[in-house]
Design a protein around this motif. Structure first.
Motif, PDB file in Angstrom:
ATOM      1  N   VAL A 195      50.062  51.634  40.677  1.00  0.00           N
ATOM      2  CA  VAL A 195      50.061  51.906  39.238  1.00  0.00           C
ATOM      3  C   VAL A 195      49.580  53.340  39.034  1.00  0.00           C
ATOM      4  CG1 VAL A 195      49.250  51.215  36.966  1.00  0.00           C
ATOM      5  CG2 VAL A 195      49.519  49.498  38.777  1.00  0.00           C
ATOM      6  N   SER A 196      50.462  54.169  38.527  1.00  0.00           N
ATOM      7  CA  SER A 196      50.137  55.565  38.266  1.00  0.00           C
ATOM      8  C   SER A 196      49.943  55.764  36.763  1.00  0.00           C
ATOM      9  CB  SER A 196      51.267  56.466  38.773  1.00  0.00           C
ATOM     10  OG  SER A 196      51.031  57.817  38.431  1.00  0.00           O
ATOM     11  N   VAL A 197      48.823  56.372  36.395  1.00  0.00           N
ATOM     12  CA  VAL A 197      48.491  56.589  34.984  1.00  0.00           C
ATOM     13  C   VAL A 197      48.327  58.086  34.746  1.00  0.00           C
ATOM     14  CG1 VAL A 197      46.921  56.015  33.107  1.00  0.00           C
ATOM     15  CG2 VAL A 197      47.252  54.395  34.986  1.00  0.00           C
ATOM     16  N   GLU A 208      43.535  66.693  30.933  1.00  0.00           N
ATOM     17  CA  GLU A 208      44.539  66.107  31.823  1.00  0.00           C
ATOM     18  C   GLU A 208      43.887  65.022  32.675  1.00  0.00           C
ATOM     19  OE1 GLU A 208      46.302  67.771  35.764  1.00  0.00           O
ATOM     20  OE2 GLU A 208      47.535  68.590  34.130  1.00  0.00           O
ATOM     21  N   TYR A 209      44.478  63.847  32.657  1.00  0.00           N
ATOM     22  CA  TYR A 209      43.924  62.696  33.387  1.00  0.00           C
ATOM     23  C   TYR A 209      44.992  62.120  34.297  1.00  0.00           C
ATOM     24  CZ  TYR A 209      42.409  57.836  34.084  1.00  0.00           C
ATOM     25  OH  TYR A 209      42.076  56.614  34.630  1.00  0.00           O
ATOM     26  N   ARG A 210      44.626  61.870  35.556  1.00  0.00           N
ATOM     27  CA  ARG A 210      45.522  61.230  36.497  1.00  0.00           C
ATOM     28  C   ARG A 210      44.772  60.134  37.249  1.00  0.00           C
ATOM     29  NH1 ARG A 210      48.198  63.867  33.751  1.00  0.00           N
ATOM     30  NH2 ARG A 210      49.844  65.374  34.250  1.00  0.00           N
ATOM     31  N   SER A 211      45.412  58.997  37.382  1.00  0.00           N
ATOM     32  CA  SER A 211      44.811  57.879  38.109  1.00  0.00           C
ATOM     33  C   SER A 211      45.898  57.177  38.913  1.00  0.00           C
ATOM     34  CB  SER A 211      44.154  56.897  37.131  1.00  0.00           C
ATOM     35  OG  SER A 211      43.689  55.743  37.809  1.00  0.00           O
ATOM     36  N   ASP A 212      45.569  56.853  40.158  1.00  0.00           N
ATOM     37  CA  ASP A 212      46.488  56.101  41.012  1.00  0.00           C
ATOM     38  C   ASP A 212      45.762  54.876  41.526  1.00  0.00           C
ATOM     39  OD1 ASP A 212      49.085  57.740  41.471  1.00  0.00           O
ATOM     40  OD2 ASP A 212      47.480  59.218  41.650  1.00  0.00           O
ATOM     41  N   GLU A 213      46.231  53.694  41.094  1.00  0.00           N
ATOM     42  CA  GLU A 213      45.651  52.420  41.511  1.00  0.00           C
ATOM     43  C   GLU A 213      46.582  51.764  42.532  1.00  0.00           C
ATOM     44  OE1 GLU A 213      43.878  51.379  37.030  1.00  0.00           O
ATOM     45  OE2 GLU A 213      45.280  50.036  38.044  1.00  0.00           O
ATOM     46  N   GLN A 227      45.455  40.885  41.383  1.00  0.00           N
ATOM     47  CA  GLN A 227      44.036  40.654  41.133  1.00  0.00           C
ATOM     48  C   GLN A 227      43.125  41.497  42.010  1.00  0.00           C
ATOM     49  OE1 GLN A 227      43.026  38.719  38.690  1.00  0.00           O
ATOM     50  NE2 GLN A 227      45.033  37.886  38.165  1.00  0.00           N
ATOM     51  N   THR A 228      43.630  42.133  43.041  1.00  0.00           N
ATOM     52  CA  THR A 228      42.784  42.792  44.028  1.00  0.00           C
ATOM     53  C   THR A 228      43.085  44.283  44.101  1.00  0.00           C
ATOM     54  OG1 THR A 228      42.811  40.741  45.322  1.00  0.00           O
ATOM     55  CG2 THR A 228      41.956  42.707  46.393  1.00  0.00           C
ATOM     56  N   LEU A 229      42.191  45.083  43.549  1.00  0.00           N
ATOM     57  CA  LEU A 229      42.319  46.530  43.611  1.00  0.00           C
ATOM     58  C   LEU A 229      41.800  47.015  44.955  1.00  0.00           C
ATOM     59  CD1 LEU A 229      42.924  49.227  42.169  1.00  0.00           C
ATOM     60  CD2 LEU A 229      40.571  49.183  41.315  1.00  0.00           C
ATOM     61  N   GLU A 230      42.674  47.622  45.754  1.00  0.00           N
ATOM     62  CA  GLU A 230      42.314  48.075  47.091  1.00  0.00           C
ATOM     63  C   GLU A 230      41.809  49.516  47.104  1.00  0.00           C
ATOM     64  OE1 GLU A 230      42.217  46.538  50.040  1.00  0.00           O
ATOM     65  OE2 GLU A 230      42.788  44.604  49.183  1.00  0.00           O
ATOM     66  N   GLN A 231      42.471  50.374  46.353  1.00  0.00           N
ATOM     67  CA  GLN A 231      42.100  51.785  46.318  1.00  0.00           C
ATOM     68  C   GLN A 231      42.382  52.350  44.939  1.00  0.00           C
ATOM     69  OE1 GLN A 231      44.005  54.129  49.447  1.00  0.00           O
ATOM     70  NE2 GLN A 231      44.294  52.264  50.661  1.00  0.00           N
ATOM     71  N   MET A 232      41.675  53.412  44.597  1.00  0.00           N
ATOM     72  CA  MET A 232      41.983  54.141  43.368  1.00  0.00           C
ATOM     73  C   MET A 232      41.515  55.588  43.511  1.00  0.00           C
ATOM     74  SD  MET A 232      41.198  53.309  39.346  1.00  0.00           S
ATOM     75  CE  MET A 232      39.412  53.158  39.568  1.00  0.00           C
ATOM     76  N   LEU A 233      42.353  56.496  43.069  1.00  0.00           N
ATOM     77  CA  LEU A 233      42.033  57.916  43.032  1.00  0.00           C
ATOM     78  C   LEU A 233      42.147  58.402  41.601  1.00  0.00           C
ATOM     79  CD1 LEU A 233      44.117  59.092  46.134  1.00  0.00           C
ATOM     80  CD2 LEU A 233      41.667  58.576  46.062  1.00  0.00           C
ATOM     81  N   THR A 282      40.116  47.883  35.916  1.00  0.00           N
ATOM     82  CA  THR A 282      39.787  49.243  35.496  1.00  0.00           C
ATOM     83  C   THR A 282      39.967  49.403  33.989  1.00  0.00           C
ATOM     84  OG1 THR A 282      41.985  50.282  35.600  1.00  0.00           O
ATOM     85  CG2 THR A 282      40.828  49.942  37.694  1.00  0.00           C
ATOM     86  N   THR A 283      39.439  50.506  33.473  1.00  0.00           N
ATOM     87  CA  THR A 283      39.569  50.789  32.043  1.00  0.00           C
ATOM     88  C   THR A 283      40.910  51.412  31.694  1.00  0.00           C
ATOM     89  OG1 THR A 283      38.393  52.885  32.422  1.00  0.00           O
ATOM     90  CG2 THR A 283      37.091  51.013  31.629  1.00  0.00           C
ATOM     91  N   ASN A 284      41.896  51.306  32.564  1.00  0.00           N
ATOM     92  CA  ASN A 284      43.234  51.810  32.237  1.00  0.00           C
ATOM     93  C   ASN A 284      44.013  50.858  31.333  1.00  0.00           C
ATOM     94  OD1 ASN A 284      43.143  54.338  33.474  1.00  0.00           O
ATOM     95  ND2 ASN A 284      43.622  53.485  35.477  1.00  0.00           N
ATOM     96  N   HIS A 285      43.458  49.692  31.035  1.00  0.00           N
ATOM     97  CA  HIS A 285      43.912  48.797  29.959  1.00  0.00           C
ATOM     98  C   HIS A 285      45.186  48.004  30.216  1.00  0.00           C
ATOM     99  CE1 HIS A 285      41.083  49.804  26.626  1.00  0.00           C
ATOM    100  NE2 HIS A 285      40.903  50.885  27.373  1.00  0.00           N
TER     101      HIS A 285
END
Length: 229
Positions: free
Chosen positions: A58-60, A77-82, A88-94, A132-135
């Motif tokens: 999931v790229s935000v 500028e905001y970037r997030s990669d989940e 149900q299981t978040l393995e990594q996030m940048l 996460t708070t990415n909603h």
């Protein structure tokens, strides 16, 4: 018969709300518009793609530009990669944040069943079952702890359903549920349609003005259309 009905109800209630793939709600992407004081100040994008063996990336992305009386401007500028092993299981996030030139980065990684915030020379354990708070995840409103992607910490919430209402998206009306997240995110409102898709949110900026992130009307055809009139 009563025993059978009880068993069916038990199984139904035990099923996760997010028992389908993200693309069933959002398609491959979903675009939102960001407004402040009635003016468009930026865009918010969600992108979903396969990752690993049955996982989801999931790229935000959010880009904001605010001009002050033609004298100067503020850029965010905001970037997030989940990276999710399953829904149900978040393995990594940048996370990368450019706050008008002030850069912040966060890295999160799952180890031995727990999610950690990785830091130079060490790590901080945050929890085992965190969204996460990415909603975008519809179970967000059922959780009490979230990884705050802006601070890198865990935020406590106590989401309450404030109203079931019709909201306007272009020339269409959508049946939605409005939640106040409460707790550390007390002033944040978040809307979801009856299928669980995130429609948008509203929160206070640093100067006290309200910022609204809202699904663009042309995105309604990207997924389930049953909630729409």
């Amino acid at each position: 018969m009563r025993t059978l009905l009880c068993l069916i109800c038990s199984i139904t209630l035990s099923l996760p709300v997010w028992a389908i793939e993200p693309t069933r709600l959002y398609g491959a992407q979903s675009h939102y518009q960001v407004e402040r004081k009635g003016k468009v100040i930026g865009d918010y994008h969600l992108n979903f793609s396969p990752w690993g063996q049955g996982g989801t990336h999931v790229s935000v992305a959010m880009d904001l530009n605010i001009r002050f009386m033609g004298l100067f401007s503020y850029d965010f500028e905001y970037r997030s990669d989940e990276y999710w092993r399953d829904s149900q299981t978040l393995e990594q996030m940048l996370v990368r944040i450019d706050d008008d030139g002030d850069l912040t980065r966060y890295a999160f990684e799952r180890r031995d069943g727990y999610l950690y915030r990785m830091e130079p020379g060490g790590s901080t354990r945050l929890g085992s079952d965190l969204l996460t708070t990415n909603h975008w995840h519809p179970e967000l409103v059922r959780r009490t702890n979230l990884v705050n992607t802006l601070t890198g910490d865990v935020s406590q919430i106590n989401a309450q359903l404030e109203a079931e209402e019709w909201v306007e998206l272009g020339n269409r009306r959508v049946q939605a549920r409005r939640y106040r997240l409460g707790g550390d995110l007390e002033d944040t409102l978040s809307w979801y349609d009856t299928q669980g898709r995130w429609l948008g949110m509203e929160f206070s900026a640093r100067d006290g003005s309200r910022v609204r992130v809202w699904l663009k009307p042309d995105q309604m055809t990207a997924s389930l259309g049953e909630p729409y009139e």
